[in-house]
Scaffold this motif. Structure first.
Motif, PDB file in Angstrom:
ATOM      1  N   CYS A 276       8.064   8.614  -2.287  1.00  0.00           N
ATOM      2  CA  CYS A 276       6.997   7.731  -1.805  1.00  0.00           C
ATOM      3  C   CYS A 276       5.688   8.169  -2.440  1.00  0.00           C
ATOM      4  CB  CYS A 276       6.892   7.772  -0.280  1.00  0.00           C
ATOM      5  SG  CYS A 276       5.759   6.550   0.395  1.00  0.00           S
ATOM      6  N   VAL A 277       5.095   7.284  -3.190  1.00  0.00           N
ATOM      7  CA  VAL A 277       3.838   7.564  -3.884  1.00  0.00           C
ATOM      8  C   VAL A 277       2.884   6.405  -3.621  1.00  0.00           C
ATOM      9  CG1 VAL A 277       2.731   7.971  -6.112  1.00  0.00           C
ATOM     10  CG2 VAL A 277       5.032   8.878  -5.682  1.00  0.00           C
ATOM     11  N   PHE A 278       1.752   6.677  -3.011  1.00  0.00           N
ATOM     12  CA  PHE A 278       0.775   5.623  -2.727  1.00  0.00           C
ATOM     13  C   PHE A 278       0.128   5.127  -4.014  1.00  0.00           C
ATOM     14  CE2 PHE A 278      -0.524   7.034   1.849  1.00  0.00           C
ATOM     15  CZ  PHE A 278       0.685   6.565   2.317  1.00  0.00           C
ATOM     16  N   ASN A 279      -0.113   3.813  -4.081  1.00  0.00           N
ATOM     17  CA  ASN A 279      -1.058   3.349  -5.088  1.00  0.00           C
ATOM     18  C   ASN A 279      -2.461   3.543  -4.522  1.00  0.00           C
ATOM     19  OD1 ASN A 279      -1.674   1.140  -3.391  1.00  0.00           O
ATOM     20  ND2 ASN A 279      -0.191  -0.191  -4.416  1.00  0.00           N
ATOM     21  N   ARG A 280      -3.484   3.271  -5.326  1.00  0.00           N
ATOM     22  CA  ARG A 280      -4.846   3.580  -4.893  1.00  0.00           C
ATOM     23  C   ARG A 280      -5.259   2.774  -3.661  1.00  0.00           C
ATOM     24  NH1 ARG A 280      -7.364   8.019  -5.565  1.00  0.00           N
ATOM     25  NH2 ARG A 280      -6.728   7.987  -7.742  1.00  0.00           N
ATOM     26  N   GLU A 281      -4.877   1.514  -3.608  1.00  0.00           N
ATOM     27  CA  GLU A 281      -5.245   0.673  -2.462  1.00  0.00           C
ATOM     28  C   GLU A 281      -4.608   1.200  -1.181  1.00  0.00           C
ATOM     29  OE1 GLU A 281      -4.491  -2.207   0.600  1.00  0.00           O
ATOM     30  OE2 GLU A 281      -2.950  -1.665  -0.862  1.00  0.00           O
ATOM     31  N   GLU A 282      -3.328   1.588  -1.254  1.00  0.00           N
ATOM     32  CA  GLU A 282      -2.648   2.148  -0.081  1.00  0.00           C
ATOM     33  C   GLU A 282      -3.319   3.438   0.363  1.00  0.00           C
ATOM     34  OE1 GLU A 282       1.970   0.699  -0.882  1.00  0.00           O
ATOM     35  OE2 GLU A 282       1.155   2.424  -1.962  1.00  0.00           O
ATOM     36  N   ASP A 283      -3.677   4.273  -0.605  1.00  0.00           N
ATOM     37  CA  ASP A 283      -4.270   5.561  -0.290  1.00  0.00           C
ATOM     38  C   ASP A 283      -5.603   5.389   0.423  1.00  0.00           C
ATOM     39  OD1 ASP A 283      -3.634   8.597  -1.640  1.00  0.00           O
ATOM     40  OD2 ASP A 283      -5.587   8.282  -0.733  1.00  0.00           O
ATOM     41  N   ILE A 284      -6.446   4.525  -0.105  1.00  0.00           N
ATOM     42  CA  ILE A 284      -7.767   4.328   0.493  1.00  0.00           C
ATOM     43  C   ILE A 284      -7.655   3.679   1.869  1.00  0.00           C
ATOM     44  CG2 ILE A 284      -9.920   3.032   0.261  1.00  0.00           C
ATOM     45  CD1 ILE A 284      -9.869   3.530  -2.683  1.00  0.00           C
ATOM     46  N   THR A 285      -6.724   2.740   2.015  1.00  0.00           N
ATOM     47  CA  THR A 285      -6.607   1.998   3.270  1.00  0.00           C
ATOM     48  C   THR A 285      -6.025   2.848   4.393  1.00  0.00           C
ATOM     49  OG1 THR A 285      -6.299  -0.066   2.047  1.00  0.00           O
ATOM     50  CG2 THR A 285      -5.653  -0.068   4.356  1.00  0.00           C
ATOM     51  N   ILE A 286      -5.032   3.672   4.084  1.00  0.00           N
ATOM     52  CA  ILE A 286      -4.277   4.383   5.121  1.00  0.00           C
ATOM     53  C   ILE A 286      -4.904   5.716   5.495  1.00  0.00           C
ATOM     54  CG2 ILE A 286      -2.041   5.447   5.649  1.00  0.00           C
ATOM     55  CD1 ILE A 286      -0.729   3.349   3.860  1.00  0.00           C
ATOM     56  N   THR A 287      -5.431   6.432   4.529  1.00  0.00           N
ATOM     57  CA  THR A 287      -5.830   7.830   4.772  1.00  0.00           C
ATOM     58  C   THR A 287      -7.251   7.941   5.314  1.00  0.00           C
ATOM     59  OG1 THR A 287      -6.655   8.160   2.521  1.00  0.00           O
ATOM     60  CG2 THR A 287      -4.315   8.581   2.913  1.00  0.00           C
TER      61      THR A 287
END
Length: 806
Positions: A310-321
Motif C-alpha cells: 500500500c503506497v499513498f499517492n500525494r492526494e491520498e497522503d495529504i487528505t488522510i494524514t
C-alpha cells in the motif's frame, strides 16, 4: 480586486517611466524584485590540529547515501520488487467530515476483474483502535466518520490501478452530523480533548499590576503539510508459520509501529518484525501516521495470507494524514517603560483534529519553549487541545516550538514599538543569563545566546544594513524593505524520560569489516553518516570498513521515535559503553580471538541515557519542578526582505545565521540541516496554507494547490556560521542536536516582512500596530499594505472562497 487595480497601475507606471513623465519614486514599481548578485557563505568549525587524520569525527564527511539518492539508485518501499501473487490495497475514504455510516455497498467493486477482496473493521482480529498515548484512532471507521478522508474500508486487487478504481465504486450512505472545524468553533462548543495543560511561575497578576504598561492581543499561526518526498508506504509479508509477519515500512518510529500492529492483528510482538532501509523524509509525519496505512495493510495480509503493498499517492497522503497544529494565542504582557518584561499570561489553543494523537506532547513543547531566550519573572501558560473534525494533528519538525517562538517574537516586536526602543535592544536586555532559573525551574548552564547574538550582529553588519534599508524605503514608494533580528533557543531532550533511550549492536567480522545496527532511522538527515563517524573513531578504523544497513525491531528493540533533534545523541550514547568499557577488542586481535573461539566480536546494548547520570528528569507541570531537558541549542538570525506592495510578492535578500551546534560531528551535515530547516520554516511563515471548504473538504491535493518553497525562494545571500568554542558536555563528543532548532529561525523572515509593511503603512499615514497572522501570503501582504486601491474595496466584507482552518 486590489491586485487587479494594482497590476493595471504597475502597467501605467511602466508606460509613464518609458515616457519619463512620472517621478523616480513611483518608477520603482516596474523593476523586478531585488536585482543584484546572489551568493552565500558557510563558516565551519576548525578541526583540532592535534586530531589524527584518520579520525573522522568533526570532519565534513559527505552523506554516505547522497550518491545513491541523487542518482535514483537508493531503495525506497515502492522500489522493492513485486511478488507474483502480491496484492495492492486501496482505501474507501469518507466523503464527510462528520457523519454516521448508514450502509456500505461494495458489490459493484467486487465484480471488477482483478479485485480479490474487500476488508473493513469486521476483519480486524485484534483491536480496531490504536493511538500514541491512548487508543482512539480506528483502523477502519465502524459506526461513524469524524474527518473527511477517514478510512472506512479497503479493496485488494492484483494491481494498484484496479484497486483504486474499485475503491471508487464502493457506495457509502451517511447521516450528516454538524462538524467542528476551527479553533474558534471548538472554543464556542467547548470541544476539547483534555483539560488544559497549565504551568505557573512566579505571580502573574502581581507582575501585571507592577508593570508600567500592559498590552494584550491575539495571534494565529497556520498548519503545515509534512510534504516528505516518499509518501506513506508499506509492504507487508506474512510468513508461512507461527503467525509471523514482516512489515517493510516508511516509519521513523518502528517500535511504536511494532507495538500497535501487534494489538491490531492480535499477535505477540515476538512474531512481528518492522524494518526500514531509509525513509524518503519524515519531519515527524512518519511517527504515528504510518499506522494509517500499515494497520489496514497488516489486517489485509493476515486475512489473505499474501503480500500486501500500500503506497499513498500525494492526494491520498495529504487528505488522510495529519499536519502541523494550527494555533491561536491569546496573550497579556506586562512590561516597564525601560523595556523589561515583568509578566506573561498566555493561552495557546491547538487544533488537534479528531484524535488527541500527539497534541498533548506538542502543546507541552510549546509551553516549554514559550519564552524563548527571555527571562520573564512571572509566567502563566495554558495549553488547550481542541477536538475538531479534521485529520488528527501530530508532530512536525520543531514540534510545537515554532508556534511558540512565532508568538513570543511577535510580542517582543510589539513591545519595541510601544516603548520606542529598537527591536534588537529590547530583545537583548531581556536575555537569560548563565545560572538563571527558567520558567519550569531548571537552572540554565552554558547559555550561549549572547555569543550567538554578538557574532550575528558583527557578521551581518546589522547596523549598517538597517541604515541601508531606511535609505531604500525613503527613495522607493512601491517597494519596501524590512529587517529583523531574533534569537532562538530550543530545549533538547525527551519528555518523559523513559523516551531517552536507544540500543546498538556492533558486529565485527574476521575480514575486519563492521556492521552497526541501531534504533535510529535514516530520513536523509545524515544519521547513519554521523553514527558511522562515531563508530570509526571508537574502533580506530576507516569509515569505509563500517556499514549501517537498516533499522529493524528484531535487532534494536524498544527504541524511541526519531524526533526532538536528539536521535544522534541517543544512538551514539547507545554505542559509547561498548567502547568506554572496552567490551570490543582492538582490530588486530579479532582474527586470533575468532580462532580461539572467544565470542567477543559482537555485543548488544540497550542503554537508558540517564541511568548513567545523577540527574534524572522528573518534570511535572503540577509542581513545576524537575530537570526538564538535557540542554539547549541556541542561534541568532538577521533577515532582510523586499516586498512589492502593489502585488504582495516578496523576496528574501539576505539571511545571516549563527548556530550553536556544540562541537559539530559533521559540519557538512549540520550546515545542510540548518539551511534545510530554515527553508522549511520559511514555507510555514510565508506561503504554506491549509485550506478547506466549510464542510471540511480539503482543498490542498499536491504542489499545484499547496505551495512550498522552491529554488526561487532561497535567499539571494545565504550565510551560515557554526558558533566556535562552545562544547556541550551533555552529549556525545560535545555535539548538539541540530535537526529541529534551525526551523525556528524562519520567524525572522515573517518579522522582516511585517517591518516592510510597516514602512508602507507609514507612507499612507497609518499606525505601526496591526495584526498579521501567519502565513504572510501574497494576499495577506497585499491587503496589509493599505493604500488608495485597498480603500476602494470593503475588504472585510469580501467572501473568502477557501475556509482557512485556524
Amino acid at each position: 480586486m486590489a491586485l487587479a487595480y494594482s497590476l493595471f497601475y504597475k502597467f501605467y507606471l511602466g508606460v509613464a517611466a518609458h515616457l519619463q513623465t512620472e517621478p523616480v519614486m513611483d518608477i520603482s514599481a516596474t523593476n523586478p524584485l531585488c536585482e543584484g548578485p546572489c551568493g552565500s557563505s558557510r563558516v565551519f568549525q576548525a578541526v583540532d590540529p592535534s586530531q589524527i587524520e584518520a579520525d573522522p569525527v568533526g570532519r565534513s564527511v559527505p552523506h554516505l547515501s547522497s550518491q545513491q539518492i541523487s542518482t535514483g539508485q537508493a531503495m525506497f518501499i515502492d522500489d522493492w520488487p513485486r511478488a507474483e501473487d502480491e496484492l495492492f490495497l486501496a482505501f474507501v475514504r469518507s466523503k464527510r467530515a462528520h457523519a454516521k455510516i448508514l450502509s456500505v455497498d461494495n458489490s459493484e467493486a467486487l465484480t471488477i476483474p482483478g479485485v480479490v477482496e474487500y476488508i473493513d473493521h469486521r476483519d480486524v482480529q485484534g483491536s480496531n483502535l490504536w493511538g500514541m498515548y491512548s487508543p482512539n484512532h480506528e483502523v477502519f471507521a465502524s459506526e461513524k466518520v469524524t474527518s473527511y478522508g477517514q478510512v472506512i474500508g479497503g479493496v485488494l486487487a492484483e494491481s494498484r490501478d484496479i484497486a483504486r478504481r474499485a475503491a471508487q465504486k464502493v457506495k457509502v450512505e451517511y447521516e450528516d452530523l454538524k462538524p467542528i472545524l476551527t479553533i474558534k468553533q471548538a472554543i464556542e462548543a467547548k470541544s476539547f480533548h483534555f483539560d488544559p495543560l497549565e504551568l505557573h511561575y512566579g505571580d502573574v497578576e502581581a507582575g501585571l499590576q507592577a508593570s508600567d504598561h500592559v498590552t494584550e492581543g491575539e495571534l494565529s499561526i497556520g498548519g503545515q503539510e509534512h510534504f516528505y518526498l516518499e509518501t506513506q508506504s508499506v509492504l507487508v509479508t506474512p510468513k508461512l508459520e507461527n503467525d509471523e509477519i514482516e512489515l517493510l515500512a516508511s516509519s521513523q518510529d518502528l517500535t511504536f509501529l511494532h507495538g500497535e500492529i501487534s494489538k491490531i492483528i492480535g499477535v505477540s510482538k515476538n512474531r512481528i518484525v518492522c524494518r526500514t532501509k531509509r525513509n524518503g523524509g519524515g519531519f515527524g509525519g512518519k511517527q504515528t501516521c504510518p499506522l494509517l496505512v500499515c494497520g489496514p495493510a497488516a489486517v489485509a495480509a493476515k486475512k489473505t495470507g499474501k503480500k500486501v503493498r500500500c503506497v499513498f499517492n500525494r492526494e491520498e497522503d495529504i487528505t488522510i494524514t495529519g499536519k502541523r497544529h494550527q494555533m491561536l494565542a491569546k496573550y497579556k504582557v506586562g512590561f516597564m517603560s525601560s523595556g523589561k518584561i515583568l509578566a506573561l499570561k498566555l493561552d495557546l489553543y491547538a487544533n488537534g483534529g479528531y484524535s488527541p494523537d500527539e497534541t498533548d506532547s506538542v502543546l507541552t513543547c510549546s509551553i516549554l519553549n514559550a519564552v524563548n531566550v527571555y527571562k520573564i519573572p512571572n509566567v502563566h501558560l495554558r495549553g488547550h487541545g481542541c477536538f475538531t473534525n479534521i485529520p488528527a494533528r501530530g508532530g512536525l519538525r520543531g514540534y510545537g516550538a515554532p508556534q511558540a517562538i512565532f508568538i513570543i517574537e511577535n510580542i517582543m516586536t510589539e513591545l519595541a514599538i510601544h516603548t520606542g526602543l529598537e527591536q534588537e535592544q529590547i530583545r537583548e536586555m531581556n536575555f537569560q543569563q548563565e545560572g538563571d532559573v527558567n520558567h519550569w525551574n531548571q537552572t540554565l548552564e552554558n547559555v550561549n545566546i549572547q555569543k550567538c547574538w554578538d557574532t550575528c550582529v558583527e557578521q551581518s553588519q546589522f547596523q549598517s544594513r538597517k541604515m541601508s534599508v531606511e535609505d531604500f524605503n525613503r527613495k522607493n514608494r512601491w517597494k519596501k524593505r524590512g529587517t529583523a533580528m531574533i534569537p532562538v533557543s530550543f530545549a533538547i531532550g525527551s519528555f518523559p524520560r523513559f523516551l531517552a533511550q536507544a540500543g546498538a549492536l556492533v558486529s565485527i567480522y574476521v575480514d575486519g569489516s563492521v556492521l552497526v545496527s541501531h534504533g535510529g532511522v535514516e530520513l536523509g538527515q545524515g544519521l547513519h553518516t554521523k553514527m558511522t563517524q562515531v563508530a570509526a573513531r571508537a574502533l580506530s578504523m576507516p569509515i569505509e570498513k563500517i556499514l549501517i544497513s537498516e533499522t529493524s525491531t528484531d535487532i534494536s528493540t524498544n527504541t524511541t521515535a526519531l524526533a526532538a533533534g536528539a536521535t544522534t545523541v541517543y544512538c551514539s550514547e547507545g554505542l559509547s559503553p561498548l567502547f568506554k568499557d572496552k567490551l570490543l577488542p582492538p582490530m588486530y586481535v579479532i582474527v586470533p580471538s575468532h580462532r580461539l573461539r572467544v565470542p567477543i566480536w559482537t555485543v548488544s546494548v540497550c542503554l537508558l541515557q540517564d541511568f548513567t547520570r545523577e540527574e534524572m528528569m522528573i518534570m511535572t507541570f503540577q509542581k513545576n519542578s524537575g530537570k526538564g531537558m538535557d540542554y539547549f541549542s541556541y542561534g541568532a538570525i538577521c533577515a532582510e526582505v523586499e516586498i512589492d506592495n502593489l502585488t504582495g510578492e516578496h523576496q528574501v535578500l539576505q539571511v545571516d545565521i549563527v548556530m550553536d551546534v556544540g562541537r559539530s560531528l559533521n559540519p557538512y551535515i549540520d550546515i545542510g540541516q540548518i539551511e534545510g530547516g530554515f527553508v522549511q520554516g520559511y514555507g510555514l511563515m510565508t506561503m504554506e496554507q491549509l485550506k478547506m471548504t466549510t464542510e471540511g473538504q480539503p482543498l490542498n491535493f499536491g504542489p499545484s494547490t499547496y505551495r512550498i518553497p522552491t529554488v526561487r525562494n532561497i535567499p539571494h545571500k545565504f550565510n551560515v556560521t557554526l558558533l566556535k568554542d562552545c562544547p556541550n558536555e551533555k552529549a556525545i563528543y560535545s555535539s548538539k542536536g541540530i535537526g529541529e532548532p534551525p526551523l525556528l529561525l524562519s520567524v525572522a523572515v515573517f518579522l522582516a516582512i511585517k517591518s516592510a509593511i510597516r514602512a508602507v503603512r507609514r507612507d499612507a499615514g497609518l499606525g505601526d500596530h496591526f495584526r498579521l497572522d501567519c502565513p504572510a501570503t501574497v494576499e495577506s501582504i497585499r491587503l496589509a499594505c493599505q493604500d488608495r486601491f485597498t480603500k476602494l474595496l470593503d475588504v472585510d466584507d469580501q467572501p473568502d472562497p477557501a475556509f482557512h482552518v485556524c
